[in-house]
Every structure is written in structure tokens, then in C-alpha cells.
Design a protein around this motif. Sequence first.
Motif: not given
Length: 425
Positions: A311-337
Amino acid sequence: MNEEILRVCRDSAAAAIAQLRTSSVDAIVIDDPRLGDTHDYSIEELLEELVQASPNVPILICDEAASVPDAVRYIRLGAHDVISSGSDAAPIIEAAVEFRRSQRAADSGSESWRKHLVGSSKAIMRTIEIIRLVGSRRSTVLITGETGTGKEMVARAIHLASPRAQQPLVAVNCNALPENLLEAELFGHVKGAFTGAIQHRLGRFEQAHKGTLFLDEVGDLPLDIQTKLLRFLQEREFQRVGSSETIRVDVRLIAATNVDLVQRIREGKFREDLYYRLNVVPISAPPLRDRLEDIPLLAHHFVEKICQLEEIPLRRLSPETIARLKNCPWPGNVRQLENAVEMAVALSGTREILYPSDFPLPTNRIAQTIPIATSDFEQTVGRIERQILEEALKKSGGNKTAAAEMLGLKRTTLAAKIKSLEAVA
């Protein structure tokens, strides 16, 4: 792709806004936002008007010279994404269109189950298409996939896509209960069947009557319970613990596992006949590394979900954050994300924008050197796995729940791995 895309130039902004009020589009693309001040709308005014005219339509901005601060400003003003220099516009637009269509389907109720499967990649679309084909059937489904890939979400989507959607979906984690209690949990028991059975109890099969039973971690079922499960799949009947009465129920069974059942069969730990009874309709939940283009949609989805829950105001992801998230390994998959997004929202305080520094981002670096020459592959893998688990438990102060979240695992999966390693120590 037969999409309706509205392209907006600043000199035709008024006409575009008027069109939005009378027609439906899948995405809005703003070209050349850096045009001079001779036009009727500034970029801020244009975005505000477009969002007001059609609040749920994703807005994309094509700005080849956009810097990170520029992109953050656009997103803060209501843009869905920014297409900058070097970016391939086609997949970004396609993802935005698919995002809008999935919203429409969920809103209309025609495919309300679709909201459980976020993404537009080929990998997830294959899964969605299979669900469309088999959702209305009563066929048994076996969902396979790595830990954290969302197998339970796939099961939930199958249930909601079926005529049983208004009936219960009963879920059981097969390695979450001691073996001596699991049979009674599944099939129920009568009073006096064993010490502590002070009254009759309905099992999960009876609770799921007319609905769906989801057996997660089915590869961990003990052999004697596998036999009883096989009988149910063959005869659609079972007996409660301590009773000779035969009970018939109408249940659709969905099973899931993150282990190789064929290998378990070779090891004598899983019945081959049960495997074929379960594997009527196989569905593979794809790992996140096979659907990297879905990361922005998944991240936005988790941000919205967590902000609503908190119940807090919506946060937004910076483009730099999106780029970093796409370039990270996620061995724990969607749950880890999802866990990473939840931590980022918590660490952001009252800031509207989430930056890479808010995220516990995984890296590609392996913490130790793995020996190439070894006489026993399984021992080597076991030793490395033990070290990883011990390190996670050390960092969490022995808290298994925190250690599981750190590794992107379920707590029950972590406990099972620890128990397995202790058994061979």
C-alpha cells in the motif's frame, strides 16, 4: 503481428490525442521528442495528455540521443519504455503490444488465467499455447522445470483455464511433510488409524473433489505412496488410512517436479508406470535465461504487485536498472527476480525510481575454482553444493528461510538438499 500502433509526432499531437479518445490501440510510439519549442505541446504536456486519454496503453519513446537521466525523466512522466540509440525497436514494441493484449484478455475475463504468466517471449508463449489447448480437458499434466521457474503459476493457470475454475485448486508440496504423515495428508484417515488420529479427516484428494489437485515436488514421493497414487490414476479411487472403504472422487491431477524423473526411474526411486500415467501432457516451465526479453515485464509486474501489497505509491524502474537486470544471471529464476524486486522496493525508501544499487544483483563470477580432473563427478558437484549451502546458512545466521531466499530456493527445497547431503556425509 496485427497490432494497432499509434505513432505520434509533435506536429500531429492534437490529432493523435483526438484519435485516442475514439479508437483503441495496442501501443503508442512517440517519434522525435526533442523537436524544438515551436509545437503546441512540450514532451511533458504530450505525455500527460496521452496518459489521460488512454491510461492503460503502453507509451514508447524513440529518442536516439536519450541519456540515462532523459530516460528516467520520460518514465517518471508515464512512458512504458525508451528506445534509444543501438536498441532494436521491433522486439520492444512487440513486447509492449503483447503486454497490452494480455491486460485486455485479463480484463475481459476471456483469459483471466493469462495474468499468472507474464511475458511475451517465444518460450513462455509456447507454454501459454499448450495451456490454451489442454486447459479445457481433464488430462493429467506433468510440469517440469528448474526451481523458481513458476511451476505453481503454470498449474494455477491450467486450473483457471479449465471448466473447474470455480472449484478448489488444492496444492500439496510432497517434500514438506514427514513421510509418515504424507499418506494421511493426501488420502485422509479415520479415527484411531494411528496415534493422534482422534477424529476422521478428509485428505487433499477429497478436498479437491470437482476441482484440481496440484502435487508439487512429486519426484520426492515415497515408493509406497507412489503405488497408491498410481492406483488412483488408474481407477480414480482410493482408501483413507485405516479404512477399507473405497472412495471415488472427480479430480484433475497436475504434478510438478524439478528433478529428472527418468533418472529417478533408473535409480529405482520412481515408478516407471507412474511416470507414464503422470506424463500425459508434459509442460516445461522455461528458465529465466531462456526468456530474458520477459525480464522488463516481469520486473514491472512484481513492482506493481509489491507496491499494492505494501500500500505504497508505485515505484518505477530506471532504464539502467532494466538493462542490468537483463544482463544478470538468475540461477533462482523468476522467484529470485521477484525476491530481488521486493528487496529493492524495501531499500528504496520513499524514492519513486529504483536504481541498480537497490538490487542484490547476482554476478557471473563463480566463487571458487572447480577442478576439471576428478574421479567422481557426483562427489565434486555434491561438495560444491554443500559449500554453497553452508555459505548461505553462515550469512543468514543459520536461518533457513533467509538462506533459501538468498539462493532463490523454496525453504522446503533447501531443507531437502541439506538432508540429502547429510545422508551422504
